[in-house]
Design an enzyme around this catalytic site. Structure first.
Site, PDB file in Angstrom:
ATOM      1  N   ASP A  19       0.829  -1.222   0.000  1.00 51.09           N
ATOM      2  CA  ASP A  19       0.000   0.000   0.000  1.00 51.09           C
ATOM      3  C   ASP A  19       0.862   1.270   0.000  1.00 51.09           C
ATOM      4  O   ASP A  19       0.542   2.244  -0.662  1.00 51.09           O
ATOM      5  CB  ASP A  19      -0.916   0.036   1.236  1.00 51.09           C
ATOM      6  CG  ASP A  19      -2.066  -0.958   1.114  1.00 51.09           C
ATOM      7  OD1 ASP A  19      -2.096  -1.707   0.110  1.00 51.09           O
ATOM      8  OD2 ASP A  19      -2.920  -1.003   2.022  1.00 51.09           O
TER       9      ASP A  19
ATOM     10  N   GLU B 253       9.589 -12.232 -16.160  1.00 50.36           N
ATOM     11  CA  GLU B 253       9.594 -13.617 -15.686  1.00 50.36           C
ATOM     12  C   GLU B 253       8.278 -14.355 -15.871  1.00 50.36           C
ATOM     13  O   GLU B 253       7.599 -14.698 -14.892  1.00 50.36           O
ATOM     14  CB  GLU B 253       9.989 -13.653 -14.196  1.00 50.36           C
ATOM     15  CG  GLU B 253      11.360 -13.088 -13.923  1.00 50.36           C
ATOM     16  CD  GLU B 253      11.753 -13.192 -12.453  1.00 50.36           C
ATOM     17  OE1 GLU B 253      10.885 -13.451 -11.613  1.00 50.36           O
ATOM     18  OE2 GLU B 253      12.935 -13.011 -12.156  1.00 50.36           O
TER      19      GLU B 253
ATOM     20  N   GLU C 182      18.354  -8.853 -14.038  1.00 51.89           N
ATOM     21  CA  GLU C 182      18.311  -8.939 -12.571  1.00 51.89           C
ATOM     22  C   GLU C 182      19.338  -9.943 -12.081  1.00 51.89           C
ATOM     23  O   GLU C 182      19.493 -11.019 -12.664  1.00 51.89           O
ATOM     24  CB  GLU C 182      16.949  -9.433 -12.058  1.00 51.89           C
ATOM     25  CG  GLU C 182      15.867  -8.405 -12.005  1.00 51.89           C
ATOM     26  CD  GLU C 182      14.570  -8.962 -11.422  1.00 51.89           C
ATOM     27  OE1 GLU C 182      14.620  -9.828 -10.522  1.00 51.89           O
ATOM     28  OE2 GLU C 182      13.505  -8.514 -11.894  1.00 51.89           O
TER      29      GLU C 182
END
Ligand code: LGS
Length: 487
Positions: free
Chosen positions: A70, A185, A394
């Site tokens: 959030d 991915e 990554e």
């Protein structure tokens, strides 16, 4: 004082070493993040919920500590600080993703949020002003919830939803963004979200949903790639690809290890990078036979039509590699308990996955620290996917340890980058860049905020979400500045 001869020798050896450990001039260094993991602002302005908003709110028991994104790193408000950090490190590029429902609140291309456009405009322009290239991931796992209500990645319409969204993104930012990742991915997306249910939307259907997802992510990527290729590339000359999560497998049984490679990795690469296209053959045959033995009329692996095979084939301008994991492969013993896929084992193939005692081990999901595996993987790509440009999109080290002295991460980066360099220099693999995961600690999916990968530490208890560089940030900065590795 050191004797003069020793000083001269040590200077000579440093010069020799840094020359050997130097990256080619065209090699680029960057760092990555993704929108849900850092932005927060989950209901800011006209943004509507995506699958991670709903999943975290409805299933606090699946996510560690009931965490959610959030607020996360509050990059929705602190994006200028993020650019400052990228600049402090001397990054040549910053890979980030766009939140689909921040840009298209109803998911469809007919309603584009002015605030959404502005947010990513600011980020892209701010990076460019500092001389940092923006690399944009279009889909890093945040499907609009309304599409999930229609079946999400198991509904074949998803490829058009993604393609339409991608066209909006290309139209808005292609003048400034030259490197694109369509889907992050596909393997983790399908295997975690539709097989084990550990990621949003939390579906546990290892028999069917996972393979529908597999096919649909491939088609979605291919449609988006072709849109760019036809409508944008002639004007903007950029490059588009996927970021594949690829696991390095070793095993005494060569045929079994090959099958595991096909199942885990080539299921997503073979349709795109090979001349024949379609599913990898051994895996396709395995699934057809297994499905027949289970009493199904058709293979559980959905078929590709000839048209779909052609659609997917060749849809790449480079290979995006996300690399973290290595495993030893062996057939399960009769009656042996198998852990869930893909964190533990591979029940579909009756395969046990282990970490060799010869490798370093960690307590995180990844479990293995085996720097040579990235070099093996880069060579595997060269052999199986053609002599393609490879961008490591990554690589990084996650730990539950907090603090600024992350010497283990410094060692990890040094050792993995060394193997990348060896792949370039000794094996002639075309690796064009390296991306550290990640710029700062963030919401690590089902691990919540308990696992940290950041070059910068983030204080999640302070309302300011203060970011502080770790030892690894200083290290990476020096590597980038010298374009070479220390011994
Ligand atoms: O945060 C994610 C990083 C951290 O570790 C990022 O959003 C993803 O793109 C990426 O998947 N990341 C990641 N991957 C490690 C995956 C572990 C899977 C274990 C599979 C065992 C066979």
């Amino acid at each position: 004082m050191l004797p003069q001869r020793t000083v001269v020798l040590s200077i000579l050896s440093t010069v020799a070493w840094s020359f050997e450990m130097k990256f080619p001039p065209s090699f680029k260094f960057g760092a990555a993040s993704s929108s849900y993991q850092i932005e927060g602002g989950w209901n800011a302005s006209d943004k509507t919920p995506n699958i991670w908003d709903k999943f975290t709110h409805d299933n606090p028991n699946i996510i560690k500590n009931g965490d959610n994104g959030d607020v996360a790193c509050d990059s929705y408000n602190l994006w200028e600080r993020d650019i400052e950090m990228a600049s402090e490190l001397g990054l040549q590029f910053y890979r980030f993703s766009i939140s689909w429902t921040r840009l298209l609140p109803n998911g469809y291309p007919n309603c584009v949020s002015e605030n959404g456009i502005r947010y990513y405009d600011n980020l892209i322009n701010g990076l460019l002003e500092k001389g940092i290239e923006p690399i944009v991931t279009i889909y890093h796992w945040e499907l609009p919830q309304r599409f999930q209500d229609l079946g999400g990645w198991t509904n074949s319409l998803v490829s058009d939803w993604l393609a339409d969204y991608a066209r909006v993104v290309f139209s808005l930012y292609s003048d400034r963004v030259k490197t694109w990742i369509t889907v992050n991915e596909p393997s983790i997306l399908c295997d975690f979200a539709y097989n084990t249910g550990l990621m949003a939307p939390g579906i546990t259907d290892p028999e069917h949903a996972v393979y529908l997802c597999t096919k649909n992510t491939l088609i979605a990527h291919a449609k988006a790639w072709r849109i760019y290729d036809r409508e944008f590339k002639p004007r903007f000359h950029g490059r588009v690809s996927v970021s594949h999560h690829i696991v390095w497998f070793e095993g005494k049984d060569e045929e079994l290890t090959e099958l595991v490679h096909e199942y885990s990795n080539a299921r997503f690469t073979h349709p795109i990078y090979t001349e024949v296209g379609g599913w990898p053959r051994m895996f396709e045959k395995y699934m057809a036979e297994k499905s027949r033995n289970q009493g199904y009329t058709k293979s559980r692996l959905p078929e590709f039509t000839e048209e779909e095979i052609e659609l997917c084939k060749g849809t790449y301008d480079f290979f995006g590699l996300n690399f973290y994991v290595a495993r030893l492969v062996r057939l399960a013993k009769p009656g042996e308990q198998l852990g869930p896929f893909p964190i533990g084992d591979i029940p579909e193939l009756d395969v046990k996955l282990e970490v060799s005692p010869d490798w370093g081990q960690t307590k995180s999901l990844i479990r293995s620290v085996y720097p040579e595996s990235i070099r093996h993987m880069l060579n595997w790509i060269k052999e199986n996917c053609g002599d393609v440009d490879i961008l490591v999109t990554e690589n990084g080290y996650g730990t539950s340890t907090t603090g600024l002295d992350d010497h283990f991460r410094v060692q990890y980066y040094r050792d993995y980058m060394e193997q990348v360099l060896l792949a370039i220099k000794e094996d002639g693999v075309n690796v064009i860049g390296y991306t550290a995961w990640t710029l700062m600690d963030n919401f690590e999916w089902s691990e919540g905020y308990t696992v940290k990968y950041g070059l910068y530490e983030v204080n999640f208890t302070s309302p300011q979400r203060t970011r502080t560089p770790r030892a690894s940030a200083h290290f990476y900065k020096t590597v980038i500045a010298n374009r070479s590795l220390p011994p």
